[in-house]
Motif scaffolding. Structure first.
Motif, PDB file in Angstrom:
ATOM      1  N   TYR A  75       1.585   3.239   6.524  1.00 19.37           N
ATOM      2  CA  TYR A  75       2.101   2.213   5.637  1.00 19.37           C
ATOM      3  C   TYR A  75       2.028   2.612   4.174  1.00 19.37           C
ATOM      4  CZ  TYR A  75       2.644  -2.049   3.106  1.00 19.37           C
ATOM      5  OH  TYR A  75       3.079  -2.980   2.218  1.00 19.37           O
TER       6      TYR A  75
ATOM      7  N   LEU B 216       1.265  -8.764  -3.392  1.00 19.10           N
ATOM      8  CA  LEU B 216       1.107  -7.438  -2.796  1.00 19.10           C
ATOM      9  C   LEU B 216       0.749  -6.389  -3.861  1.00 19.10           C
ATOM     10  CD1 LEU B 216       1.322  -6.068   0.009  1.00 19.10           C
ATOM     11  CD2 LEU B 216       3.622  -5.353  -0.629  1.00 19.10           C
ATOM     12  N   GLU B 217       1.328  -6.535  -5.041  1.00 18.18           N
ATOM     13  CA  GLU B 217       0.952  -5.621  -6.133  1.00 18.18           C
ATOM     14  C   GLU B 217      -0.543  -5.745  -6.430  1.00 18.18           C
ATOM     15  OE1 GLU B 217       2.716  -3.346  -7.644  1.00 18.18           O
ATOM     16  OE2 GLU B 217       4.781  -3.881  -7.123  1.00 18.18           O
TER      17      GLU B 217
ATOM     18  N   LYS C 217       6.584   0.803  -1.796  1.00 17.08           N
ATOM     19  CA  LYS C 217       5.658  -0.079  -1.085  1.00 17.08           C
ATOM     20  C   LYS C 217       6.308  -1.252  -0.375  1.00 17.08           C
ATOM     21  CE  LYS C 217       3.087  -0.808  -4.590  1.00 17.08           C
ATOM     22  NZ  LYS C 217       2.113  -0.966  -5.693  1.00 17.08           N
TER      23      LYS C 217
ATOM     24  N   ASN D  86      -2.665  -3.693  -4.324  1.00 17.89           N
ATOM     25  CA  ASN D  86      -2.215  -2.295  -4.297  1.00 17.89           C
ATOM     26  C   ASN D  86      -1.323  -1.955  -3.111  1.00 17.89           C
ATOM     27  OD1 ASN D  86      -3.704  -1.646  -6.674  1.00 17.89           O
ATOM     28  ND2 ASN D  86      -5.547  -1.761  -5.393  1.00 17.89           N
ATOM     29  N   GLY D  87      -0.535  -2.911  -2.722  1.00 20.51           N
ATOM     30  CA  GLY D  87       0.457  -2.622  -1.703  1.00 20.51           C
ATOM     31  C   GLY D  87      -0.073  -2.631  -0.273  1.00 20.51           C
ATOM     32  N   VAL D  88      -1.307  -3.020  -0.090  1.00 13.72           N
ATOM     33  CA  VAL D  88      -1.858  -3.033   1.271  1.00 13.72           C
ATOM     34  C   VAL D  88      -1.711  -4.438   1.852  1.00 13.72           C
ATOM     35  CG1 VAL D  88      -3.874  -2.522   2.710  1.00 13.72           C
ATOM     36  CG2 VAL D  88      -3.510  -1.263   0.558  1.00 13.72           C
TER      37      VAL D  88
END
Lengths: 637, 637
Positions: free
Chosen positions: B627, A290-291, B577, A294-296
């Motif tokens: 989000y 996820l990092e 996040k 970029n957290g999306v």
């Protein structure tokens, strides 16, 4: 504090820690069948029992030791070099692996090339290795092939805790356990370890790229294990702090450590942790994935996830938490919950599933995940993304639907000869805990269960190590193989060092209570040694036998600060006249010279009133003076 | 610190405490059938739920409140005057007691005449009262006579905790309990209280000389209660400290308090404690008796013991621990134990029995003890002098032989219409706990059980509140009515204020977990309110609903010190996040507009691949922006 200062302080800390093994404790090594197989234990030396008749030695007590070289004052520790690779020979001898001239993960290669990370990189790194093409290098593979690996022999010695050396009968006495169908043998043999691994009832998390790891086993026919979570988040903490927490956690008994870092430098932090860890390291790869996007969550995909698995496998991660059991069709089952989805990994995957309206890609690619794991011997910890986050949501359809899927996946892992454990809840009121254990055993074919708590109430933030410790002890008794600790900061913030310790002590209590309740052979030795020390006022022995000698000693000192009182035959609880232990001892020594005779005689004392006056006279003649001199106590009243 | 300064500081403390009720909490009183019957509760006010559609109020949650007037900012507290005598009218109306022109205890009269104690004496004391000749004034007597006393009505209101006012369905949802044969009704009525007392399944400890006491009940069909021990010993602590500990203990939820003082000034300390206590006070009279014979157990005798009982009964002690079940013939059964006799009272009586070679005089004079108790309504707590002090000694013949005797004695107490509870262990490994509860119910005719822990392992000095909290939760679930707390200092020293708090929080967790597991109606309301607050990021509500709001708030602050972060929709655990709660909320709000439809539809999603792309488009359109903005979390991973 700047980064260099922080690092210096962490190194200083590790240096200091190394010189401070537990009081009156020695690191001892039990030699196995080969010169490079030496199993560490901590031996607690006890003081002699002193009576009027003279002094009688008390045998040292051996306890399971997770501290690695940090607990060995003779070991040379250099966090920049990492620990000794004790398993390297064993891995090399099997000749089924090959070094990689180039790391397989694209991300790793990019990271390695980026000079921006040079300052924080761990540099003393060997080339990663991987199974030769067509080979499976898991302990499960060897076990099924009938091979007893050095790891298995190591574990057998370790689990027995040298209890065959305990000679005092009083130490060996133990209640019959209730193990709810477990099959715990009297003595753990290497062959038993092999057979349990082969059956999938236990795992040995031991990545071939983590040769520093001291082998340990997770399974319900072995000692109940404890995992400690560490890891920085974007909001706080540094690499050095995390290595410090690792060492600290293993000092206090963490059997495995999960690195749940989510901030910057996950890759580099992990390298430092693995190279300095004598215990297996687990991760949740989706955090790093996820990092990378970029957290999306919507941008996650199989290719980059796969690359992350390989990146971590080649670093030496021993087990992956994979939330592959959370299927698209399960998500609607959570909408009527009080607290929805509370697993971080679970909520990420749920979000991905909904965004794409596709099946969870971890589920659809599960066989490929297994194919990666079998080449590095990474064990799988099947995450319970739908575990309940509140008492209200316990044991609901969402939770159990996912558990059933985890059972299916465990079967697939087993077919790939990948070692597998199953993660469990969470928040469960006491009356619903056993159903979790029973269902897990049933649907997962006895694969080891690994639970977070469970917390038995929601109303104790700040004390969730206690409310979850209650649930952990119970589920450990019922058959859970490893307990993931909860710290006092759970639900509130990231644990600091003291929280890590508090969480671990609570969970060592829970795990040990479970071992006692299951009737694990030898589990009662330390309790018996403690109780004998208590009855004989050997205060120093009581402190040294305690899970936390420092705290026990300081609490005793706090109320009775003088040196004389610290070793006195009484304590501040009851004062000199009210000590039950003292009185009880006197009764025994002055009255029951020969236990056998006295028991028979006195048990009939109702019937034979004659002679009583004589007995009374004898007792007074012996007892009164001793009685007035000192006293101490146990429970309050 | 000299005595005057100490007292000033204690008074200051109580004054301060009074002004600091729990945050966002109000003391409310539920009026009963008469103007002088007002039952206190603590009402926790919650903040509204704020959504994009607007704000929705959350109902306040009522919790059981043991803090007495100290928790009421409107009450006038003066420790020199003592608390308001809320039961005085009720006692007077029954017209079966008479004031005593002279105190009945010789010792009390001598003590009163001794001007040496004037400086430390509580002076604002009413004349003691006693049942008129031929009258029995116990709640058990009234219950059997079919009388519902104001005490019983008070208790019924108190036990229901105003849960009939809870209107939100989500708050009222609760799992079915497993009560192991308890008979917990949906609503506690005054008649039910009466019938349980009449059957001897519950007691109301309420000495007629302790009219300050707020009535409470101990029985397995009611909420599980917690006792806190306080008391100075010869080695440390003063009267003021003990009163301070009393107030502190009830602030943190002690349902009863035992004064186990053994030092000088026992008589005077007790008077201060009782006059300032809104909870029942228990004692172990043999402690004071032993002081009177200068610590020489052999010199104890029935006459001075009897005088001590009367002395204490006329001061207002609500229950006596009496070690009458330890018989001469039991003592030899302890000689092969690892830790002998660990009860202070038990070891004193064992010593007496052996010195005189006579039956325990508490056993032989038990009927006379009952005759004293019935004239003051002192309840009996039959002490387990032979409880095990180590895991090794658990469930042995000595322990169970005494328990059988306690059963006989309970019958005698019942014949005298004296309320009775049974004390229990101690140190018991988990697999042996239930046998204790089952045997107690069987041999004691369901008289309430009151246990110390039990500790489930011996190796945790410094953390025995945790290891005993595990056992306490379990035995509470199995049917134990009251749990005697254990503090972190157990086995090591006398608890200070913080230890008292730590012990109480651990035991409030255990007791509440037991209530949940038994399925006590309404027990889950506070958990549900907490979980809803968690899911909605109402941090202040989470703190205020916690058993210890101060600690929960400070832990959260510690990692995220800025005011903005403290109310942010994420916490430091997972960072912005990774918050599962946040993601889960978004899933719900952006995807499942109508829960019912979504569930049906999505559950079939495997089969209907068409439409998925459209769903995916919708979700992205709704969700992505939210989000990215913020995140928070619950469990770690």
């Amino acid at each position: 504090m700047n980064q260099r200062k922080q690092r210096q302080s962490a190194e200083q800390f590790i240096h200091n820690l190394q010189g401070q093994s537990f009081p009156q404790s020695q690191k001892v090594y039990v030699r196995g069948s080969r010169a490079d197989l030496n199993v560490p234990m901590r031996q607690i030396t006890l003081t002699p029992t002193v009576t009027e008749q003279g002094s009688r030695p008390n045998q040292a007590v051996c306890v399971y030791d997770t501290s690695g070289s940090y607990g060995d004052p003779d070991a040379q520790i250099d966090v920049r070099k990492g620990l000794i690779r004790i398993r390297q020979n064993w891995i090399d001898e099997r000749a089924d692996c090959e070094p990689l001239m180039q790391k397989s993960s694209l991300y790793t290669r990019q990271r390695d090339e980026n000079q921006g990370f040079d300052a924080i990189r761990f540099t003393n790194k060997a080339l990663p290795i991987r199974a030769k093409l067509g080979h499976v290098v898991t302990q499960l593979h060897y076990a099924r092939a009938g091979i007893i690996t050095p790891e298995m022999e190591y574990i057998a010695i370790r689990e027995n805790c040298a209890r065959d050396k305990a000679r005092q009968d009083v130490l060996l006495q133990q209640h019959a356990g209730e193990s709810f169908g477990a099959a715990i043998p009297d003595v753990i043999t290497a062959e038993f370890v092999r057979s349990e691994v082969a059956r999938g009832r236990a795992i040995i998390p031991a990545n071939i790229n983590h040769p520093e790891c001291e082998p340990m086993i997770i399974g319900r026919n072995f000692l109940v294990k404890v995992n400690a979570n560490i890891g920085n988040s974007a909001v706080s903490s540094s690499i050095e702090e995390e290595v410090e927490k690792l060492v600290w956690a293993t000092r206090w008994g963490a059997d495995t450590v999960m690195d749940l870092s989510t901030g910057r430098h996950i890759h580099e932090t992990r390298e430092w942790i693995i190279r300095n860890s004598a215990v297996p390291i687990g991760t949740v790869p989706v955090y790093q994935a996820l990092e990378k996007v970029n957290g999306v969550a919507e941008d996650l995909n199989w290719e980059m996830f796969r690359d992350t698995l390989i990146e971590q496998a080649e670093q030496g991660v021993d087990y992956f938490t994979i939330h592959a059991g959370l299927r698209l069709a399960h998500i609607p089952l959570t909408t009527s919950r009080v607290t929805g989805i509370v697993s971080r990994g679970g909520s990420i995957m749920a979000k991905w599933c909904l965004a794409h309206h596709q099946e969870n890609f971890l589920y659809s690619h599960f066989a490929e995940i297994c194919q990666i794991c079998q080449r590095y011997d990474v064990s799988l910890s099947l995450g319970d993304g739908l575990r309940p986050g509140s008492v209200a949501d316990a044991n609901d359809r969402a939770q159990f639907a996912e558990l059933e899927t985890l059972g299916e996946l465990a079967k697939i892992a087993s077919q790939h000869e990948v070692q597998v454990i199953i993660e469990g809840p969470g928040h469960i009121p006491m009356q619903l805990i056993k159903a979790n254990m029973d269902k897990q055993l049933e649907v997962c074919n006895e694969a080891p269960f690994y639970t977070l708590g469970p917390l038995v109430t929601d109303i104790s933030p700040g004390y969730d190590h206690i409310s979850s410790g209650i649930g952990a002890a119970m589920i450990g008794w019922y058959g859970c193989a490893m307990l993931c600790y909860v710290t006092p900061k759970e639900h509130l913030g990231l644990p600091d060092k003291d929280d890590v310790k508090q969480g671990l002590i609570a969970y060592k209590i829970a795990a040990h209570a479970a071992d006692l309740a299951k009737g694990h052979p030898g589990a009662q030795i330390r309790d018996n040694a403690m109780s004998l020390a208590r009855f004989e006022f050997r205060w120093e022995d009581q402190f040294n036998l305690a899970l936390d000698p420092d705290t026990a000693r300081s609490y005793h000192d706090a109320t009775l600060p003088q040196q004389s009182a610290r070793t006195a035959h009484f304590c501040s609880m009851c004062g000199p006249k009210f000590c039950s232990m003292k009185i009880s001892q006197e009764i025994r020594t002055t009255h029951f010279d020969s236990k056998e005779i006295a028991v028979t005689e006195l048990a009939k004392s109702d019937e034979k009133a004659r002679g009583l006056q004589e007995k009374s006279r004898q007792f007074r003649a012996h007892g009164s003076e001793i009685y007035l001199s000192a006293a101490s106590g146990d429970d309050h009243e």
